[in-house]
Design an enzyme around this catalytic site. Structure first.
Site, short mmCIF file in Angstrom:
data_model
loop_
_atom_site.label_atom_id
_atom_site.label_comp_id
_atom_site.label_asym_id
_atom_site.label_seq_id
_atom_site.Cartn_x
_atom_site.Cartn_y
_atom_site.Cartn_z
N ASP A 3 -3.94 -16.18 10.71
CA ASP A 3 -4.23 -14.88 11.15
C ASP A 3 -3.09 -13.89 11.34
O ASP A 3 -2.09 -14.42 11.94
CB ASP A 3 -4.83 -15.17 12.50
CG ASP A 3 -5.19 -13.99 13.14
OD1 ASP A 3 -4.86 -12.90 13.08
OD2 ASP A 3 -6.24 -14.00 14.34
N HIS A 39 -5.27 0.35 -10.54
CA HIS A 39 -5.67 -0.45 -11.61
C HIS A 39 -6.04 0.41 -12.92
O HIS A 39 -5.94 0.14 -13.92
CB HIS A 39 -6.84 -1.36 -11.13
CG HIS A 39 -8.11 -0.66 -10.89
ND1 HIS A 39 -8.50 -0.23 -9.53
CD2 HIS A 39 -9.27 -0.53 -11.84
CE1 HIS A 39 -9.80 0.20 -9.86
NE2 HIS A 39 -10.10 0.07 -11.07
N HIS A 48 -6.61 7.54 -8.26
CA HIS A 48 -6.96 7.42 -9.51
C HIS A 48 -6.85 8.57 -10.43
O HIS A 48 -6.46 8.53 -11.59
CB HIS A 48 -8.25 6.72 -9.75
CG HIS A 48 -8.43 5.32 -9.19
ND1 HIS A 48 -7.51 4.59 -8.89
CD2 HIS A 48 -9.44 4.84 -8.12
CE1 HIS A 48 -8.13 3.26 -8.03
NE2 HIS A 48 -8.95 3.75 -7.52
#
Ligand code: NAP
Length: 474
Positions: free
Chosen positions: A82, A166, A228
């Protein structure tokens, strides 16, 4: 490689399949260990069963090989952690090999990045060789982006930080750089007034799905345009860098973002369109409108669509409009960059069809392709003309496999190649441009324009181009 959020959707759908592919093609160093972390009290066996059930199916069947998969699975480990609990980082430190080259992949909500980096440092896990990969969204605005950058920067030098987008990992986007700077025929034409307009579209067919909790506080401008679409715009518009070194490329991208004309309220009202999908038909199925989606407040004014006209105030791009468009529940999934060239100055051929004679179309999704549209004479008597596409058939020119964006970017991280990742100043400059638009929408109090799911967005987005004598190229 240590993945935070290692049980999450991104890790299962993208990261592990990409790492499998890198392993399959011998692109992971030997030895490699991949340690996933999460709060669930799993032992390794239970974790591997989770991977088997949730990740394996995202590997294309033609790439799947049982023996290779078994070998890949040997690299996987799980540490229960955690991020709020310092002792859990002690367990991670005990699991990590001393002196190893470490990559920390932060695939969690960015609100956890500060805690993760602080605790990694306290546990002695950060050394000058370590690298950290940051997933989007990197902030909600400039202030929060600076906060994240400061927090990560306390423990990692800029050269150790990989901010992933990406779209920069796509083969065709990288190819656009080669097309522009590896050939001398295009570059002299790559400017005003030879180029009359540029369109960048990232259209998604899906709706908000199960992500409404995140999306409703974000919207298309923050989720897609600020990162993007601006990154794609940079690759189209940047000046030739002096080398391919990360800083040479990123310096040029930064100059583009800094040259983007700022939007005042009048510009926002005239040159931007926000939309929100309503009930409609997508992929032959009736689908709900944004307001009917689970966890969306009935009075939400969040935009699921943005179209805007941007200008880059430089000699090269003077008066060339850059039209950006992105949306959810659009007619089909399609991402492309369309560069439109000015028509010949004199209409020599009487039968010249109207419209744009030459376009360079760079398709990013669903398939990657590059096409140059030119006018040609139709066979026969007379001088009838027709548009034909000079297809850069990269598939048949290169027999090699084309890796997915995440796989390519992960290999870049492993090899220490920063060129296709965003630098801090680029990210902050992008927020400096986007923030006034988002604030302006709120000041103007406009509601997003409705558009039916399965369409190409509100009619105002078509009018935005029609006004200048252009049209979206589908
Ligand atoms: P997700 O499915 O919600 O996974 C996030 C993970 O964070 C969960 O598996 C959770 O692990 C972990 N986590 C939350 N609180 C934690 C804590 N206190 N300690 C340790 N782990 C904790 O989210 P995701 O879709 O994978 O996205 C991850 C990040 O990537 C987000 O920033 C997202 O915006 C970004 N991103 C996602 C996509 C995508 O396609 N999914 C695309 C682009 C960017 P446990 O519950 O197991 O503890």
């Amino acid at each position: 490689m240590i993945i935070f959020g290692g049980m999450g959707d991104l890790a299962m759908r993208k990261l592990l399949p990409a790492l499998y592919m890198a392993y399959l093609h011998g692109n992971l160093p030997t030895p490699t260990r991949i340690i996933s972390t999460g709060r669930q009290d799993f032992d390794r066996e239970a974790y591997l069963a989770h991977v088997e059930a949730n990740s394996r199916s995202f590997i294309a069947s033609n790439n799947f090989n049982e023996k290779t998969w078994d070998g890949f699975v040997q690299l996987l480990e799980y540490v229960r952690l955690d991020v709020q609990q310092a002792p859990d980082f002690g367990a991670l430190a005990r699991a990590a090999n001393p002196g190893a080259q470490r990559v920390f992949y932060l695939s969690t909500a960015p609100a956890l990045f500060t805690t993760i980096c602080d605790k990694l440092a306290e546990a002695g896990l950060v050394d000058p060789k370590a690298r950290v990969v940051l997933e989007k969204p990197l902030g909600q605005d400039l202030d929060s982006a600076i906060e994240i950058n400061e927090a990560v920067g306390k423990h990692f030098a800029e050269s150790q930080i990989y901010r992933i987008d990406h779209y920069l990992g796509k083969e065709t986007v990288q190819n656009l750089m080669v097309l522009r700077f590896g050939n001398s025929i295009l570059e002299p034409l790559w400017r005003a007034p030879n180029i009359s307009s540029v369109q960048i579209t990232v259209a998604e067919e899906v709706g908000v799905g199960s992500r409404a909790g995140f999306y409703d506080g974000t919207g298309a401008m923050r989720d897609m345009v600020q990162n993007h679409l601006l990154q794609l715009l940079c690759i189209v518009a940047m000046e030739p860098p002096t080398s391919l070194s990360p800083d040479a490329v990123r310096d040029e991208k930064l100059k583009v973002i800094r040259s983007l004309r700022r939007f005042g309220l009048a510009d926002i009202a005239r040159d931007t369109v926000r939309g929100q999908y309503t009930h409609g038909v997508s992929g032959h199925q009736e689908v709900a409108g944004y307001h009917e989606e689970k966890n969306v407040p009935p009075d939400s004014k969040t935009e699921t669509f943005v179209a805007l006209r941007a200008h880059i105030d430089t000699w090269r791009w003077s008066k060339v409009p850059f039209y950006l468009r992105t949306g959810k529940r659009m007619q089909r999934r399609s991402s492309k960059i369309v560069v439109e060239f000015a028509n010949p100055p004199f209409p020599l051929f009487p039968d010249m069809p109207g419209g744009v004679a030459n376009r360079l179309v760079i398709e990013l999704q669903p398939e990657e392709a590059i096409k140059l549209q030119i006018m040609a004479k139709q066979p026969g008597s007379g001088m009838q003309m027709q548009q034909v596409a000079l297809n850069l058939d990269l598939q048949s020119a290169f027999q090699q496999r084309r890796a997915e964006a995440y796989e390519r970017l992960l290999i870049d991280v492993v090899r220490g190649r920063l060129t296709h990742f965003m630098r801090r100043d680029e990210l902050e400059a992008a927020w400096e441009w986007a923030d006034p638009i988002i604030e302006g929408w709120s000041t103007l109090g406009e509601k997003p324009h409705p558009y039916p799911a399965g369409s190409w967005g509100p009619s105002e987005a078509f009018a935005l181009l029609a006004r200048d004598g252009f049209a979206w190229f589908e």
